[in-house]
Design a protein around this motif. Structure first.
Motif, PDB file in Angstrom:
ATOM      1  N   ASN A 159      17.797  87.338  33.923  1.00 51.05           N
ATOM      2  CA  ASN A 159      17.311  88.358  34.862  1.00 51.05           C
ATOM      3  C   ASN A 159      16.854  87.768  36.187  1.00 51.05           C
ATOM      4  O   ASN A 159      16.698  88.496  37.176  1.00 51.05           O
ATOM      5  N   THR A 160      16.610  86.450  36.235  1.00 45.77           N
ATOM      6  CA  THR A 160      16.094  85.838  37.460  1.00 45.77           C
ATOM      7  C   THR A 160      17.121  84.969  38.180  1.00 45.77           C
ATOM      8  O   THR A 160      16.928  84.631  39.343  1.00 45.77           O
ATOM      9  N   ILE A 161      18.204  84.593  37.503  1.00 43.88           N
ATOM     10  CA  ILE A 161      19.175  83.678  38.105  1.00 43.88           C
ATOM     11  C   ILE A 161      19.853  84.312  39.324  1.00 43.88           C
ATOM     12  O   ILE A 161      20.114  85.523  39.352  1.00 43.88           O
ATOM     13  N   ILE A 162      20.086  83.487  40.332  1.00 45.01           N
ATOM     14  CA  ILE A 162      20.857  83.890  41.516  1.00 45.01           C
ATOM     15  C   ILE A 162      22.076  82.978  41.581  1.00 45.01           C
ATOM     16  O   ILE A 162      21.941  81.752  41.568  1.00 45.01           O
ATOM     17  N   GLU A 189      24.539  92.570  42.990  1.00 46.92           N
ATOM     18  CA  GLU A 189      23.563  92.875  44.042  1.00 46.92           C
ATOM     19  C   GLU A 189      22.766  91.638  44.439  1.00 46.92           C
ATOM     20  O   GLU A 189      23.339  90.649  44.891  1.00 46.92           O
ATOM     21  N   ASP A 190      21.433  91.655  44.251  1.00 46.60           N
ATOM     22  CA  ASP A 190      20.605  90.540  44.721  1.00 46.60           C
ATOM     23  C   ASP A 190      20.753  89.298  43.845  1.00 46.60           C
ATOM     24  O   ASP A 190      20.212  88.239  44.174  1.00 46.60           O
ATOM     25  N   LYS A 191      21.478  89.384  42.722  1.00 42.86           N
ATOM     26  CA  LYS A 191      21.724  88.218  41.880  1.00 42.86           C
ATOM     27  C   LYS A 191      22.913  87.400  42.368  1.00 42.86           C
ATOM     28  O   LYS A 191      23.158  86.308  41.856  1.00 42.86           O
ATOM     29  N   LEU A 192      23.655  87.936  43.326  1.00 41.32           N
ATOM     30  CA  LEU A 192      24.779  87.224  43.925  1.00 41.32           C
ATOM     31  C   LEU A 192      24.441  86.930  45.381  1.00 41.32           C
ATOM     32  O   LEU A 192      24.319  87.848  46.196  1.00 41.32           O
ATOM     33  N   MET A 193      24.250  85.669  45.707  1.00 40.31           N
ATOM     34  CA  MET A 193      23.811  85.294  47.054  1.00 40.31           C
ATOM     35  C   MET A 193      24.899  85.566  48.082  1.00 40.31           C
ATOM     36  O   MET A 193      26.074  85.276  47.860  1.00 40.31           O
TER      37      MET A 193
END
Length: 307
Positions: A202-205, A230-234
């Protein structure tokens, strides 16, 4: 006969240094024939003409009749041979996007960020790593030079916190299209990802650059199906390879693999050397790479970062 001019303190010091290096009096005489004023002109020309040859520097200083060995010996007193640094071409739009990226991500906990990229290694290795000091009288090492190219291997890896993910070898002859890239991630990245606990997932980017296979809509859709959306893909700024700390990992691996000018006769031999090199990299070294992101990009307003 008139009295000869006394030596200056700089000339005396130069002679003492030459004697300390074991130079003969003939060599010392050839080295110290330049006056202090000429040396000053040579140094000034070297400052104005960075990365020029010794011949060009001495010619600009009005000392074009000096032998090459003497030129090099004189320049070694205040200069050294360096290669030009390379920078990606940055337009105003590129700088603006890099600045936006820095403003968005500089406060990110980089322990949760997985930096990834592909790398290629060749059998013959980079020629820049094949030089070194050689004792007088010993034969120079002979390097192979294949007429049709040396060939090599492509591999993918990631770094996160203190961990190296991979490396995983890309099959020979495979063109990394979006479809192949997704299949590669499913085979190698996804098993590693599924082994992690829910809090980690849940926290990995996830970070990858803007290569066509990475930026394709099919790739984004497949990553979203894996839980990276979304915000998990830089969002990675264009023309920014120097921002990715994994580039420094490639340097560490290649210095180890090609240590001593080593070359390889097969791709499997090269791949085994790459795997051994990665296993030898300590967790503290990986952590230094992942912690190397700082606010220099903000301070430089998205422009080049001087290392």
């Amino acid at each position: 006969m008139g009295k000869k001019k006394d030596l200056s303190e700089d000339e005396r010091q130069e002679i003492v240094e030459c004697l300390g290096q074991g130079m003969t009096t003939i060599k010392i005489a050839k080295t110290t024939t330049l006056s202090y004023r000429q040396l000053h002109r040579i140094k000034r020309a070297a400052v104005k003409m960075p990365c020029h040859s010794s011949k060009q520097v001495f010619k600009a200083a009005g000392a074009s009749n000096v032998p090459r060995t003497t030129r090099c010996r004189v320049l070694q007193r205040f200069a050294a041979v360096r290669k030009s640094s390379f920078q990606p071409p940055l337009s105003i739009a590129h700088k603006e996007k890099q600045l936006q990226w820095a403003q968005q991500y500089m406060k990110t906990d980089f322990k949760t960020l997985l930096f990834t990229d592909e790398c290629r290694a060749t059998l013959d290795g980079p020629y820049g790593l094949s030089g070194g000091w050689l004792v007088d009288g010993h034969p120079m090492q002979t390097r192979l030079q294949r007429q049709q190219g040396s060939g090599g291997v492509m591999f993918w890896a990631g770094i996160m916190g203190r961990e190296i993910v991979g490396p995983f070898r890309i099959p020979d002859g495979v063109k990394m299209t979006s479809i192949m890239y997704v299949e590669f991630l499913k085979e190698h990245f996804l098993p590693w990802f599924k082994k992690k606990n829910r809090a980690f997932r849940n926290t990995i980017i996830f970070m990858h650059d803007n290569a066509p296979s990475h930026a394709a809509k099919n790739t984004s859709a497949c990553l979203a199906a894996m839980g990276i959306r979304e915000d998990k893909l830089m969002v990675w700024p264009p023309s920014s390879p120097d921002l990715n700390p994994i580039e420094n990992l490639w340097s560490i691996i290649k210095r180890s693999v090609y240590d001593g000018g080593r070359q390889f006769t097969s791709k499997q031999q090269l791949w085994e050397a790459i795997l051994s090199s990665c296993k030898a990299i300590e967790a503290d070294t990986v952590q230094k790479l992942t912690n190397s992101m700082d606010e220099k990009l903000l301070l430089n307003k998205g422009s080049y970062i001087q290392m």
